[in-house]
Design a protein around this motif. Structure first.
Motif, PDB file in Angstrom:
ATOM      1  N   SER A  44      13.840  -5.870  11.242  1.00  0.00           N
ATOM      2  CA  SER A  44      12.907  -5.203  12.151  1.00  0.00           C
ATOM      3  C   SER A  44      12.099  -4.164  11.361  1.00  0.00           C
ATOM      4  O   SER A  44      12.665  -3.424  10.558  1.00  0.00           O
ATOM      5  CB  SER A  44      13.687  -4.502  13.266  1.00  0.00           C
ATOM      6  OG  SER A  44      12.799  -3.783  14.088  1.00  0.00           O
ATOM      7  N   GLY A  45      10.792  -4.170  11.569  1.00  0.00           N
ATOM      8  CA  GLY A  45       9.945  -3.128  10.973  1.00  0.00           C
ATOM      9  C   GLY A  45       9.330  -3.482   9.628  1.00  0.00           C
ATOM     10  O   GLY A  45       8.573  -2.696   9.063  1.00  0.00           O
ATOM     11  N   ASP A  53       0.802  -1.232   0.000  1.00  0.00           N
ATOM     12  CA  ASP A  53       0.000   0.000   0.000  1.00  0.00           C
ATOM     13  C   ASP A  53       0.830   1.276   0.000  1.00  0.00           C
ATOM     14  O   ASP A  53       0.316   2.342  -0.334  1.00  0.00           O
ATOM     15  CB  ASP A  53      -0.954  -0.023   1.213  1.00  0.00           C
ATOM     16  CG  ASP A  53      -0.216  -0.147   2.531  1.00  0.00           C
ATOM     17  OD1 ASP A  53      -0.392   0.691   3.422  1.00  0.00           O
ATOM     18  OD2 ASP A  53       0.587  -1.098   2.690  1.00  0.00           O
ATOM     19  N   THR A 113      -0.488  -5.567   5.068  1.00  0.00           N
ATOM     20  CA  THR A 113      -1.224  -5.913   6.287  1.00  0.00           C
ATOM     21  C   THR A 113      -2.257  -4.828   6.586  1.00  0.00           C
ATOM     22  O   THR A 113      -3.150  -5.038   7.388  1.00  0.00           O
ATOM     23  CB  THR A 113      -0.290  -6.088   7.507  1.00  0.00           C
ATOM     24  OG1 THR A 113       0.198  -4.800   7.887  1.00  0.00           O
ATOM     25  CG2 THR A 113       0.880  -6.993   7.183  1.00  0.00           C
ATOM     26  N   GLY A 133      13.409  -8.864  14.658  1.00  0.00           N
ATOM     27  CA  GLY A 133      14.056  -8.497  13.398  1.00  0.00           C
ATOM     28  C   GLY A 133      15.563  -8.691  13.483  1.00  0.00           C
ATOM     29  O   GLY A 133      16.170  -8.428  14.510  1.00  0.00           O
ATOM     30  N   GLY A 136       7.166  -5.782   9.138  1.00  0.00           N
ATOM     31  CA  GLY A 136       5.752  -6.121   9.357  1.00  0.00           C
ATOM     32  C   GLY A 136       5.482  -7.587   9.662  1.00  0.00           C
ATOM     33  O   GLY A 136       4.388  -8.084   9.400  1.00  0.00           O
ATOM     34  N   LYS A 137       6.446  -8.261  10.278  1.00  0.00           N
ATOM     35  CA  LYS A 137       6.256  -9.685  10.611  1.00  0.00           C
ATOM     36  C   LYS A 137       5.097  -9.862  11.586  1.00  0.00           C
ATOM     37  O   LYS A 137       4.170 -10.639  11.340  1.00  0.00           O
ATOM     38  CB  LYS A 137       7.543 -10.268  11.225  1.00  0.00           C
ATOM     39  CG  LYS A 137       8.737 -10.226  10.284  1.00  0.00           C
ATOM     40  CD  LYS A 137       9.997 -10.779  10.917  1.00  0.00           C
ATOM     41  CE  LYS A 137      10.541  -9.961  12.073  1.00  0.00           C
ATOM     42  NZ  LYS A 137      10.913  -8.574  11.699  1.00  0.00           N
ATOM     43  N   SER A 138       5.156  -9.140  12.704  1.00  0.00           N
ATOM     44  CA  SER A 138       4.101  -9.292  13.713  1.00  0.00           C
ATOM     45  C   SER A 138       2.776  -8.761  13.176  1.00  0.00           C
ATOM     46  O   SER A 138       1.714  -9.343  13.431  1.00  0.00           O
ATOM     47  CB  SER A 138       4.488  -8.547  14.996  1.00  0.00           C
ATOM     48  OG  SER A 138       5.719  -9.035  15.491  1.00  0.00           O
ATOM     49  N   SER A 139       2.819  -7.680  12.396  1.00  0.00           N
ATOM     50  CA  SER A 139       1.588  -7.125  11.820  1.00  0.00           C
ATOM     51  C   SER A 139       0.907  -8.147  10.919  1.00  0.00           C
ATOM     52  O   SER A 139      -0.315  -8.290  10.929  1.00  0.00           O
ATOM     53  CB  SER A 139       1.887  -5.887  10.970  1.00  0.00           C
ATOM     54  OG  SER A 139       2.548  -4.912  11.726  1.00  0.00           O
ATOM     55  N   THR A 183      10.769  -4.345  18.011  1.00  0.00           N
ATOM     56  CA  THR A 183       9.605  -4.456  18.878  1.00  0.00           C
ATOM     57  C   THR A 183       9.460  -5.862  19.452  1.00  0.00           C
ATOM     58  O   THR A 183       9.218  -6.024  20.652  1.00  0.00           O
ATOM     59  CB  THR A 183       8.347  -4.076  18.079  1.00  0.00           C
ATOM     60  OG1 THR A 183       8.625  -2.851  17.402  1.00  0.00           O
ATOM     61  CG2 THR A 183       7.149  -3.928  18.977  1.00  0.00           C
ATOM     62  N   THR A 184       9.580  -6.860  18.604  1.00  0.00           N
ATOM     63  CA  THR A 184       9.533  -8.244  19.093  1.00  0.00           C
ATOM     64  C   THR A 184      10.914  -8.571  19.637  1.00  0.00           C
ATOM     65  O   THR A 184      11.913  -8.383  18.945  1.00  0.00           O
ATOM     66  CB  THR A 184       9.177  -9.201  17.934  1.00  0.00           C
ATOM     67  OG1 THR A 184       7.949  -8.750  17.356  1.00  0.00           O
ATOM     68  CG2 THR A 184       9.036 -10.640  18.412  1.00  0.00           C
TER      69      THR A 184
HETATM   70  N1  LIG Z   1       1.853   0.836   5.299  1.00  0.00           N
HETATM   71  C1  LIG Z   1       2.085  -0.367   5.818  1.00  0.00           C
HETATM   72  N2  LIG Z   1       2.644  -0.465   7.013  1.00  0.00           N
HETATM   73  C2  LIG Z   1       2.851  -1.703   7.531  1.00  0.00           C
HETATM   74  C3  LIG Z   1       2.499  -2.878   6.819  1.00  0.00           C
HETATM   75  N3  LIG Z   1       2.829  -3.939   7.593  1.00  0.00           N
HETATM   76  C4  LIG Z   1       3.345  -3.447   8.726  1.00  0.00           C
HETATM   77  N4  LIG Z   1       3.353  -2.098   8.687  1.00  0.00           N
HETATM   78  C5  LIG Z   1       3.821  -1.191   9.739  1.00  0.00           C
HETATM   79  O1  LIG Z   1       5.200  -1.366   9.934  1.00  0.00           O
HETATM   80  C6  LIG Z   1       5.531  -1.118  11.309  1.00  0.00           C
HETATM   81  C7  LIG Z   1       6.346  -2.278  11.839  1.00  0.00           C
HETATM   82  O2  LIG Z   1       5.534  -3.423  11.905  1.00  0.00           O
HETATM   83  P1  LIG Z   1       5.840  -4.640  12.865  1.00  0.00           P
HETATM   84  O3  LIG Z   1       4.791  -5.656  12.607  1.00  0.00           O
HETATM   85  O4  LIG Z   1       6.031  -4.177  14.266  1.00  0.00           O
HETATM   86  O5  LIG Z   1       7.237  -5.124  12.278  1.00  0.00           O
HETATM   87  P2  LIG Z   1       8.121  -6.394  12.715  1.00  0.00           P
HETATM   88  O6  LIG Z   1       8.668  -6.955  11.458  1.00  0.00           O
HETATM   89  O7  LIG Z   1       7.340  -7.303  13.571  1.00  0.00           O
HETATM   90  O8  LIG Z   1       9.317  -5.705  13.530  1.00  0.00           O
HETATM   91  P3  LIG Z   1      10.223  -6.277  14.761  1.00  0.00           P
HETATM   92  O9  LIG Z   1       9.313  -6.919  15.740  1.00  0.00           O
HETATM   93  O10 LIG Z   1      10.909  -5.073  15.293  1.00  0.00           O
HETATM   94  O11 LIG Z   1      11.176  -7.232  14.120  1.00  0.00           O
HETATM   95  C8  LIG Z   1       4.210  -0.910  12.027  1.00  0.00           C
HETATM   96  O12 LIG Z   1       3.999   0.480  12.154  1.00  0.00           O
HETATM   97  C9  LIG Z   1       3.179  -1.496  11.077  1.00  0.00           C
HETATM   98  O13 LIG Z   1       1.908  -0.899  11.176  1.00  0.00           O
HETATM   99  C10 LIG Z   1       1.903  -2.732   5.523  1.00  0.00           C
HETATM  100  O14 LIG Z   1       1.567  -3.685   4.826  1.00  0.00           O
HETATM  101  N5  LIG Z   1       1.722  -1.460   5.074  1.00  0.00           N
END
Ligand SMILES: Nc1nc2c(ncn2[C@@H]2O[C@H](COP(=O)(O)OP(=O)(O)OP(=O)(O)O)[C@@H](O)[C@H]2O)c(=O)[nH]1
Ligand SMILES: [Mg+2]
Ligand SMILES: [Zn+2]
Length: 313
Positions: free
Chosen positions: A185-186, A132, A161, A237, A188-191, A217-218
């Protein structure tokens, strides 16, 4: 009689372990001292995914046995270069989450991870997330990068996501399997996991506006049992996949598209760099192996030489 049970390690903090028993309970366990001595080159003797036997000793649950692992993913420990950190074990597949938005994933990172997964024969699927918010440049980059991996047989997916694009396809893939989720990290794995199963309610955080990097975050790898069936391991991450425990001459064998050319090289100890009669380099020159992949291969080999001098002794 002591209450011996078996189960799966779902979380490890280094000092205690959560074990999901066959009876469906989750118990906090400690580890018998003996295991710490046995596998000294690993920073963590027990990892998420391990099948273990636990026993109650004086009211404390102790891990007393670890079943042999069918496979595992390791990386060099970020703290001690020569120690291995086992990220998870007993996996059916890996899901590598990347994005060409922010924080952008490099092909070098992707290749290092694929190499590790190939070495342990674990199928990997690549998810390009954050559809997106891709700008036109990001879309072009994504076409190029995803094409490289699709061409050599890695399944690729495109998700958001936020809008839900592509997430049904990913859910299908995860059903009834044990899947390791990895990526920077960041990305969007957890998302993504929250989107697939909102009950998981995993913590997520926006990437830093200053650095464009994730916030880590994780903090611990954790296996979750999903409502749609299947077990997924969310992980913190990683910045880099420091490789180890391979011999330099093995590396090209884990490059799936190089394999068929390797036997055609003039020298059977060819490293596919500047040796005469190298079929791999010729395949690259003929555009049969992607430039990105070949250059990353040379970089990985150079890294190896710099970090593991003892190989040349
Ligand atoms: N625009 C957009 N933002 C996203 C998407 N997926 C995740 N995000 C954003 O990216 C940021 C990081 O997402 P997380 O899910 O915390 O990322 P992570 O990979 O789990 O990161 P760590 O736990 O630090 O390894 C958050 O603000 C989410 O809302 C997506 O598909 N589109
Ligand atoms: Mg996370
Ligand atoms: Zn060669």
């Amino acid at each position: 009689m002591s209450p011996i049970m078996t189960g799966t390690v779902v979380k490890s903090t280094g000092s205690w372990y959560e074990v999901h028993t066959e009876g469906g309970e989750t118990l906090s366990c400690r580890l018998k001292g003996i295991f710490r001595l046995e596998e000294s080159k690993d920073t963590n003797p027990v990892t998420v995914g391990d099948r273990v036997t636990i026993d109650n000793e004086d009211g404390d649950w102790m891990i007393v046995e670890i079943a042999e692992r069918t496979n595992y993913i390791v990386r060099s420990s970020p703290k001690h270069k020569h120690a291995r950190q086992i990220i998870a074990s007993n996996l059916d597949q890996c899901l590598l989450i990347v994005t060409m938005a922010s924080p952008r994933t490099s092909t070098g990172f992707i290749d290092r991870f694929l190499l590790t997964a190939e070495a342990y024969h674990i199928p990997t699927h690549i998810v390009f997330n954050k559809q997106d918010i891709l700008d036109p440049k990001g879309i072009k980059k994504q076409e190029y990068v995803s094409g490289i991996y699709k061409n050599i047989g890695y399944p690729v997916y495109f998700t958001s996501t936020h809008t839900g694009e592509g997430t049904d396809q990913v859910m299908e893939l995860l059903k009834d399997k044990t899947t390791l989720i990895v990526g920077h990290s960041g990305v969007g794995k957890s998302s993504l996991l929250n989107k697939l199963d909102p009950a998981l309610n995993l913590r997520t955080l926006a990437v830093s506006k200053m650095t464009g990097k994730g916030m880590h975050t994780t903090t611990f790898a954790e296996m979750h049992y999903t409502s749609f069936g299947g077990r997924i391991i969310d992980t913190p991450g990683v910045r880099e996949f420091g490789l180890m425990a391979f011999l330099p001459e093995e590396i090209s064998h884990y490059y799936v598209e190089m394999r068929k050319y390797i036997p055609l090289c003039k020298f059977n100890n060819c490293m596919h760099d500047n040796e005469p009669g190298c079929a791999v380099k010729q395949a690259y020159l003929d555009d049969k192996i992607s430039e990105e992949r070949y250059i990353n291969y040379l970089t990985i080999m150079a890294d190896y030489k710099a970090n593991y001098k003892h190989w040349e002794e």
